[in-house]
Design an enzyme around this catalytic site. Structure first.
Site, PDB file in Angstrom:
ATOM      1  N   ASP A   7       0.850  -1.190   0.000  1.00  0.00           N
ATOM      2  CA  ASP A   7       0.000   0.000   0.000  1.00  0.00           C
ATOM      3  C   ASP A   7       0.884   1.237   0.000  1.00  0.00           C
ATOM      4  O   ASP A   7       2.019   1.204   0.499  1.00  0.00           O
ATOM      5  CB  ASP A   7      -0.917   0.014   1.224  1.00  0.00           C
ATOM      6  CG  ASP A   7      -1.910   1.168   1.161  1.00  0.00           C
ATOM      7  OD1 ASP A   7      -2.742   1.177   0.234  1.00  0.00           O
ATOM      8  OD2 ASP A   7      -1.856   2.062   2.023  1.00  0.00           O
ATOM      9  N   HIS A  57      -4.195  10.946   5.519  1.00  0.00           N
ATOM     10  CA  HIS A  57      -3.159  10.135   6.164  1.00  0.00           C
ATOM     11  C   HIS A  57      -2.435  10.829   7.311  1.00  0.00           C
ATOM     12  O   HIS A  57      -1.679  10.176   8.045  1.00  0.00           O
ATOM     13  CB  HIS A  57      -2.128   9.650   5.132  1.00  0.00           C
ATOM     14  CG  HIS A  57      -1.587  10.715   4.229  1.00  0.00           C
ATOM     15  ND1 HIS A  57      -0.916  11.824   4.678  1.00  0.00           N
ATOM     16  CD2 HIS A  57      -1.607  10.804   2.866  1.00  0.00           C
ATOM     17  CE1 HIS A  57      -0.560  12.561   3.654  1.00  0.00           C
ATOM     18  NE2 HIS A  57      -0.969  11.970   2.532  1.00  0.00           N
ATOM     19  N   HIS A 150      -5.574   6.718   7.294  1.00  0.00           N
ATOM     20  CA  HIS A 150      -4.918   5.791   6.387  1.00  0.00           C
ATOM     21  C   HIS A 150      -3.429   5.747   6.713  1.00  0.00           C
ATOM     22  O   HIS A 150      -2.802   6.783   6.949  1.00  0.00           O
ATOM     23  CB  HIS A 150      -5.112   6.224   4.934  1.00  0.00           C
ATOM     24  CG  HIS A 150      -6.492   6.019   4.431  1.00  0.00           C
ATOM     25  ND1 HIS A 150      -6.773   5.556   3.170  1.00  0.00           N
ATOM     26  CD2 HIS A 150      -7.700   6.211   5.026  1.00  0.00           C
ATOM     27  CE1 HIS A 150      -8.081   5.475   3.004  1.00  0.00           C
ATOM     28  NE2 HIS A 150      -8.663   5.879   4.121  1.00  0.00           N
ATOM     29  N   ASP A 155      -2.507  -0.471   6.602  1.00  0.00           N
ATOM     30  CA  ASP A 155      -3.422  -0.895   5.544  1.00  0.00           C
ATOM     31  C   ASP A 155      -2.912  -2.158   4.854  1.00  0.00           C
ATOM     32  O   ASP A 155      -3.703  -3.029   4.474  1.00  0.00           O
ATOM     33  CB  ASP A 155      -3.610   0.226   4.530  1.00  0.00           C
ATOM     34  CG  ASP A 155      -4.487   1.356   5.074  1.00  0.00           C
ATOM     35  OD1 ASP A 155      -4.909   1.263   6.248  1.00  0.00           O
ATOM     36  OD2 ASP A 155      -4.743   2.317   4.339  1.00  0.00           O
TER      37      ASP A 155
END
Length: 231
Positions: A7, A57, A150, A155
């Site tokens: 990711d 994020h 995130h 993730d």
């Protein structure tokens, strides 16, 4: 079979307009089972951080300022992934960013054929159902309570668990344990102790009372098929 669940986090949606990678998370998977080998990199994008990306994020321009640029970590990244297949949620997005960084350094881009898109997998397996990472975690009962923002490594770790479930889940092999306490094996080779309770054989022959009750029931039926052809 070695695969890499991967990711990225970025400054935006399109590398062609100057967006860059700011974080990479990789988890090694062997035969669909995540191992303890991981790669986590923060990257200085050499540009500002748009507010919209920061809201996703939480990686600020200030935090990333002293991190290495992509050119400095490129070799480490490529060494880790090797020639393994890349398992990515919405693979097209991450692959276009990775390849934009590679092309910028004069390195041959990675072919899309190396990637496996878990969004497409989920949509084939559950047509019409939500296919986001959070939705799949809920479907499979995977704890994603730490995912307030995130994060590439978190993730990737969650996706590794989702990928295992999409492939059928962690199941013991089909070797039958023949005695109490015999050890079976998971697909990753880890031991699973099989406890089997001892049960005495149950009698199956009807008692005299049951035979009498059965005969009485048949006497109440007209031409019962149980007696058809009986002498």
């Amino acid at each position: 079979m070695r695969e890499i669940v991967l990711d990225t986090e970025t400054t935006g949606f399109d590398p062609l307009t100057g967006d860059r990678i700011v974080e990479i998370g990789c988890v090694e998977v062997i035969n669909y089972i995540p191992t303890d080998k991981q790669l986590h990199l923060y990257i200085n994008p050499e540009r500002d951080m748009p507010p919209g990306a920061f809201a996703v994020h939480g990686l600020s321009e200030e935090f990333l300022r002293d991190k290495p640029v992509f050119a400095a970590i490129c070799g480490q990244f490529l060494d880790f992934i090797g020639d393994s297949r890349l398992v990515i949620h919405n693979a097209e997005f991450d692959m276009k960013f990775i390849n934009a960084e590679l092309v910028r350094l004069g390195i041959k881009p990675l072919p899309m054929s190396r990637s496996l898109d878990t969004v497409a997998m989920a949509r084939r397996k559950f047509p019409g159902a939500p296919a986001s990472l959070d939705a799949l975690c809920r479907r499979f009962g995977i704890d994603n309570s730490n995912r307030t923002l995130h994060g590439a490594l978190l993730d990737a770790q969650l996706l590794g668990e989702v990928y295992l479930e999409l492939q059928g889940g962690r199941q013991p092999d089909l070797v039958l344990a023949g005695s109490r306490g015999e050890v079976a094996r998971n697909a990753d080779g880890s031991a699973v102790k099989v406890e089997r309770a001892r049960r005495e054989p149950r009698p199956h022959a009807p008692t005299a009372e049951e035979l009498e009750a059965h005969s009485a029931l048949l006497g109440k039926l007209k031409n019962p098929m149980w007696l058809t052809g009986a002498s």
